[in-house]
Design an enzyme around this catalytic site. Structure first.
Site, PDB file in Angstrom:
ATOM      1  N   LYS A  21      32.346 -19.475  11.956  1.00 50.09           N
ATOM      2  CA  LYS A  21      33.266 -18.542  11.313  1.00 50.09           C
ATOM      3  C   LYS A  21      33.006 -18.500   9.816  1.00 50.09           C
ATOM      4  CE  LYS A  21      37.316 -19.376  14.330  1.00 50.09           C
ATOM      5  NZ  LYS A  21      37.558 -18.015  14.833  1.00 50.09           N
ATOM      6  N   GLU A  79      35.728 -20.276  22.441  1.00 54.67           N
ATOM      7  CA  GLU A  79      35.763 -21.592  23.095  1.00 54.67           C
ATOM      8  C   GLU A  79      37.059 -21.829  23.847  1.00 54.67           C
ATOM      9  OE1 GLU A  79      36.684 -21.052  20.060  1.00 54.67           O
ATOM     10  OE2 GLU A  79      38.592 -22.118  20.035  1.00 54.67           O
ATOM     11  N   ASP A 116      38.763 -25.291  14.893  1.00 53.69           N
ATOM     12  CA  ASP A 116      37.798 -24.318  15.422  1.00 53.69           C
ATOM     13  C   ASP A 116      36.885 -23.827  14.300  1.00 53.69           C
ATOM     14  OD1 ASP A 116      36.424 -22.402  16.819  1.00 53.69           O
ATOM     15  OD2 ASP A 116      38.154 -21.078  17.162  1.00 53.69           O
ATOM     16  N   ARG A 158      38.920 -19.945  25.814  1.00 56.16           N
ATOM     17  CA  ARG A 158      38.952 -19.519  27.218  1.00 56.16           C
ATOM     18  C   ARG A 158      38.066 -20.427  28.078  1.00 56.16           C
ATOM     19  NH1 ARG A 158      36.912 -13.596  25.681  1.00 56.16           N
ATOM     20  NH2 ARG A 158      37.862 -14.291  23.731  1.00 56.16           N
ATOM     21  N   ASP A 210      44.588 -24.228  15.753  1.00 52.16           N
ATOM     22  CA  ASP A 210      44.043 -23.723  17.010  1.00 52.16           C
ATOM     23  C   ASP A 210      44.457 -24.583  18.215  1.00 52.16           C
ATOM     24  OD1 ASP A 210      42.767 -21.520  18.059  1.00 52.16           O
ATOM     25  OD2 ASP A 210      40.785 -22.441  18.054  1.00 52.16           O
TER      26      ASP A 210
HETATM   27  N1  BES Z   1      40.906 -19.460  17.655  1.00 44.87           N
HETATM   28  C1  BES Z   1      40.258 -18.198  17.673  1.00 44.87           C
HETATM   29  C2  BES Z   1      41.229 -17.036  17.730  1.00 44.87           C
HETATM   30  C3  BES Z   1      42.124 -16.828  16.540  1.00 44.87           C
HETATM   31  C4  BES Z   1      41.610 -16.433  15.331  1.00 44.87           C
HETATM   32  C5  BES Z   1      43.479 -16.951  16.694  1.00 44.87           C
HETATM   33  C6  BES Z   1      42.446 -16.202  14.270  1.00 44.87           C
HETATM   34  C7  BES Z   1      44.328 -16.738  15.656  1.00 44.87           C
HETATM   35  C8  BES Z   1      43.800 -16.368  14.435  1.00 44.87           C
HETATM   36  C9  BES Z   1      39.359 -18.066  18.889  1.00 44.87           C
HETATM   37  O1  BES Z   1      38.773 -19.233  19.338  1.00 44.87           O
HETATM   38  C10 BES Z   1      38.286 -17.098  18.499  1.00 44.87           C
HETATM   39  O2  BES Z   1      37.582 -17.393  17.570  1.00 44.87           O
HETATM   40  N2  BES Z   1      38.209 -15.980  19.214  1.00 44.87           N
HETATM   41  C11 BES Z   1      37.261 -14.965  18.926  1.00 44.87           C
HETATM   42  C12 BES Z   1      36.712 -14.474  20.231  1.00 44.87           C
HETATM   43  C13 BES Z   1      35.485 -13.599  20.118  1.00 44.87           C
HETATM   44  C14 BES Z   1      34.316 -14.408  19.555  1.00 44.87           C
HETATM   45  C15 BES Z   1      35.130 -13.058  21.483  1.00 44.87           C
HETATM   46  C16 BES Z   1      37.970 -13.828  18.202  1.00 44.87           C
HETATM   47  O3  BES Z   1      39.133 -13.528  18.498  1.00 44.87           O
HETATM   48  O4  BES Z   1      37.354 -13.254  17.304  1.00 44.87           O
HETATM   49 ZN    ZN Z   2      39.828 -21.000  18.942  1.00 49.27          ZN
HETATM   50 ZN    ZN Z   3      36.953 -19.727  18.340  1.00 48.73          ZN
END
Ligand code: BES
Ligand code: ZN
Ligand code: ZN
Length: 461
Positions: free
Chosen positions: A238, A310, A231, A312, A249
């Site tokens: 990121k 992504e 991811d 969800r 991920d």
């Molecule tokens: N894979 C990440 C969530 C994640 C980050 C899990 C770090 C474990 C550790 C996910 O795809 C993500 O980036 N989610 C975002 C959502 C936001 C952009 C609405 C998040 O949690 O910041």
């Molecule tokens: Zn993710």
């Molecule tokens: Zn993500």
């Protein structure tokens, strides 16, 4: 590596010593060994290890400090520390652990290392299974967890979408499940538009793996797992610190596959369906953009508020597919939000369900097998936060990140309506630090708890 040693009369005894039984242990090891241990400063404190010398340089035994029964911090997996501390050899518990199953499982789980890319691996101590445990069952659980941890630990260059698909297919074939896959452009014809949109910018095609196993007229249980092999965040990229661990991920997919393996190897009496959407969230010209509106499998239009949300998106299409056959129980697993970690930390994944009976049962089984889970609410008033501006719903929420794990769960809920019961698990799939029952790195959470629940509901015939 996940097996107990065969019983042998010369297994080295390990005494589990707490303040409650230290006096008694002193009597069994004798005055000389007691004097030696005390000379070395041994105290019956949790985690202390004291080797006891035998004749001619032999090892006569070991003392291992454990918490007394009343200690609030008592870790039933504590014996796992022995697996990483004792010298090579065969050991047995000289006195019974408080919970022999968890102590023995802790030892097996602690032996795990990810050594696919290591040229040397150190010899390990081995344990004779303590009396009264189901040795084969514990070995099967440890092997399944090791399989899942290996998937999470595999770097993204070794486990991209194709390799993860192959792992799922291999598992399905091992148990004679019937498997189907849809890849690349075909995702559009087969109506998986969100999986396609998230994965189309990557060098390896996005895909969905779908397998079914078990008696056809048995109760239907569906497992769905987020399979993002890496991811980057997509165009909403990121920062380096946030991307560091993103090979994990696909931890939700690893969890679903681990649970599927547990179910199949135990021969539980249910009709299992496993659906794994697999993508790499990459950046290139065809990448989805912030603001894009996608029409999902279910027909709801989804606005891409953030390309980093992504998980969800791909789960929406996968849940919609599994929901079509109205399963009795549907469980999904995903490393879905950073917010879940802010709320509960790395060791306690939140879960969501509207089914009170299921919630109670998940909590009880999680506590019993020490695979902790904590219920958070599908708090309806926050639905307002996922309303879209031009689409039906937004994947990012307007709460400025507040209640991020809850809004992600509410988003998923929109894609489930026929299933009799549904629960979502926002797992971390990672140990930031070594624990008694496993090294730092990939971890499988929730699978043992749910295996217990399924074993009770659908015992083998
Ligand atoms: N894979 C990440 C969530 C994640 C980050 C899990 C770090 C474990 C550790 C996910 O795809 C993500 O980036 N989610 C975002 C959502 C936001 C952009 C609405 C998040 O949690 O910041
Ligand atoms: Zn993710
Ligand atoms: Zn993500």
């Amino acid at each position: 590596m996940h097996a107990f040693a065969s019983p042998t009369p010369d297994a080295t005894p390990v005494w589990l010593v707490s303040p409650d039984n230290w006096e008694g242990v002193k009597t069994s090891i004798g005055a000389a060994a007691t004097a030696f241990a005390e000379r070395c400063g041994f105290k019956p404190k949790a985690g202390r290890i004291q080797l006891l010398p035998g004749e001619g340089g032999a090892l006569a035994g070991a003392l291992f400090g454990v918490d007394g029964e009343s200690a609030p911090t008592r870790d039933p997996f504590a014996a796992g520390k022995l697996a990483t501390s004792l010298p090579e050899g065969v050991y047995r518990f000289a006195n019974p652990p408080h919970d022999a199953d968890l102590a023995a499982l802790g030892f097996l789980l602690a032996l795990y290392r990810y050594n696919r890319f290591k040229s040397d691996s150190a010899p390990k101590p081995r344990l004779v299974a303590p009396d009264g445990v189901d040795k084969d069952r514990l070995e099967r659980i440890a092997a399944a967890v090791a399989f899942g941890r290996d998937l999470v630990n595999a770097p993204a260059n070794a486990l991209g979408p194709h390799a993860l698909e192959q792992e799922a297919v291999k598992l399905a074939e091992q148990f004679d499940a019937s498997v189907s896959m849809v890849r690349g452009e075909e995702l559009l014809g087969a109506n998986f538009p969100l999986i396609h949109a998230v994965g189309r910018a990557a060098a390896e095609e996005p895909r969905i793996v779908d397998f079914s196993w078990g008696r056809e007229d048995a109760p239907k249980v569906a497992l769905i797992g987020k399979g993002v092999t890496f991811d980057t965040g997509g165009l909403d990229i990121k920062p380096a610190s946030g991307m560091e661990l993103m090979k994990k991920d696909m931890g939700g997919a690893a969890t679903a596959l681990t649970l599927a393996r547990l179910v199949m190897q135990e021969g539980l009496d249910l009709r299992l369906r496993v659906v794994i959407p697999i993508v790499e969230n990459a950046i290139s010209a065809p990448a989805m953009r912030p603001g894009d509106v996608l029409i999902s499998r279910k027909g709801l239009s989804v606005e891409v508020g953030n390309t980093d949300a992504e998980g969800r998106l791909i789960l929406a299409d996968a849940l919609a597919l599994a929901d079509e056959e109205a399963p009795e129980l549907m469980l999904d697993f995903a490393t879905l939000t950073g917010a879940a970690r802010v709320a509960l930390g790395p060791d306690l994944p939140p879960f969501y369900t509207d089914d009170e009976t299921l919630a109670g049962s998940i909590g009880a089984h999680a506590a019993r097998v020490r695979d902790p889970l904590w219920r958070l609410p599908l708090w309806r008033p926050y639905e307002a936060m996922i309303e879209g501006t031009v689409g039906d719903i937004s994947n990012s929420g307007s709460g400025g990140g507040m209640a991020g794990s809850i809004t992600a769960a509410l988003f998923l809920r929109r894609f489930v309506d026929k299933a009799k019961a549904w629960a979502h698990f926002d797992v971390y799939a990672w140990n930031p630090k070594p624990r008694a029952h496993g090294p730092a790195g990939g971890e499988i959470q929730a699978a043992r708890a749910l295996f217990e629940l399924l074993s009770e509901r659908y015992p083998r015939r």
